[in-house]
Design an enzyme around this catalytic site. Structure first.
Site, PDB file in Angstrom:
ATOM      1  N   SER A  14       0.822  -1.206   0.000  1.00 34.01           N
ATOM      2  CA  SER A  14       0.000   0.000   0.000  1.00 34.01           C
ATOM      3  C   SER A  14       0.858   1.258   0.000  1.00 34.01           C
ATOM      4  CB  SER A  14      -0.897   0.007   1.246  1.00 34.01           C
ATOM      5  OG  SER A  14      -1.348   1.327   1.516  1.00 34.01           O
ATOM      6  N   ASP A 188      -4.307   9.711   6.198  1.00 36.20           N
ATOM      7  CA  ASP A 188      -4.897  11.033   6.444  1.00 36.20           C
ATOM      8  C   ASP A 188      -5.640  11.105   7.776  1.00 36.20           C
ATOM      9  OD1 ASP A 188      -6.904   9.357   5.534  1.00 36.20           O
ATOM     10  OD2 ASP A 188      -6.997  10.328   3.583  1.00 36.20           O
TER      11      ASP A 188
END
Lengths: 202, 202
Positions: A14, A188
């Protein structure tokens, strides 16, 4: 310097987990926490959740190829261009857990950081076991020992169990953090993690 | 006070779009920008992207039912508990575009804010056209005129065209923002939007 470790679940495949991996130790350190690095296989998660790598999705994939470099520039994280593809992270993950089980002077987290960096910052394909072994050797690990280690049944089982444990804790993507029992998904959410640590929740 | 409008694409059915809707005007205003509100139908996007409402996904849905209220508390956005379900937002979106095309003293953005608030903060089901009409009437709009308006072919076409335009610009989820040509996806990109406006990009 106290408080429970921050669990950091990730798949080496990822790109957002890579971005997070470059920042999580410093964040945790500011609040006296250590990070428990936990590679998992998102492919196993996707079998349950019906997910797939976001980079491979129509429309969303194009956005991510724009957003990941933009985040990397903002956060000062080195990133190879063009963006490397997600990859089967079996060998990298097993190398991590072999080292974790072997103990000794070498840090599994340092190996994880080096593997992330090799793939996402240098563009070296960490799908290939020989490249994983090269990275391990560059840290001073015994290449033959790592090669034998990633073939051990106990190591393979460990990766499967860690992935199953993550799923049982609600992990469905990466990076995924658990801070004092509180789940946070995504690179985030790291600003919120810092705020959570600052306030002790809200 | 200058600069191009910020395009704000959303589906009334998205809780994260609701959270963003409560904050985007103030953010834009700090940088002399106005917001161009653009409701779209994510269902049409999902037909292309293969997506589905995240709240309906296994594992991820449970996380979102935890994360949305946590974000709402952090950002001071009122939220109904238990979290309302996503809903077919056809009537709400058509009411917006009818008002946008009708012109006059009433603000389409104010109607959008009221519709978002009614569903997500008050728990009133905006899938039902009569509830959409109630909200419009509460703002002083002519209930019969809105009822006739959302049945107009031109209004239905407008919503379809706006959705198709959004997709052609790469929109695959909501909220989705375009700032001076730069795409940002997610309520959690609003800090980056502010930084982008502050620096003029990076």
């Amino acid at each position: 310097m106290s408080g429970a470790p921050i669990d950091f679940y990730f798949d080496f495949a990822s790109p957002y987990a890579y971005l997070a991996s470059a920042r999580i130790d410093a964040l945790a350190g500011r609040w006296g926490r250590v990070v428990r690095w936990r590679p998992i296989l998102l492919g196993a998660v996707f079998k349950i959740s019906g997910g797939m790598p976001n980079l491979n999705k129509p429309l969303q994939g194009d956005y991510l190829r724009h957003d990941v470099p933009r985040c990397a520039r903002l956060w000062g994280v080195p990133l190879h261009q063009p963006l490397p593809a997600p990859f089967p992270s079996l060998a990298a993950s097993r190398a991590f857990y072999w080292l974790d089980q072997a103990g000794g002077e070498h840090s599994p987290a340092a190996l994880a950081r080096a593997l992330f960096h090799a793939h996402w910052a240098e563009g070296r394909d960490m799908a290939l076991p020989e490249n994983v072994l090269d990275v391990a050797a560059s840290l001073g690990l015994d290449r033959d020992a790592v090669e034998a280690g990633i073939a051990e049944t106990a190591v393979k089982d460990r990766l499967r169990v860690e992935t199953e444990t993550a799923i049982s804790r609600g992990v469905f993507g990466a990076p995924f953090f658990v801070v004092d029992g509180e789940p946070f998904w995504g690179a985030d959410r790291m600003d919120q993690i810092e705020e959570w640590l600052r306030r002790g929740g809200w």
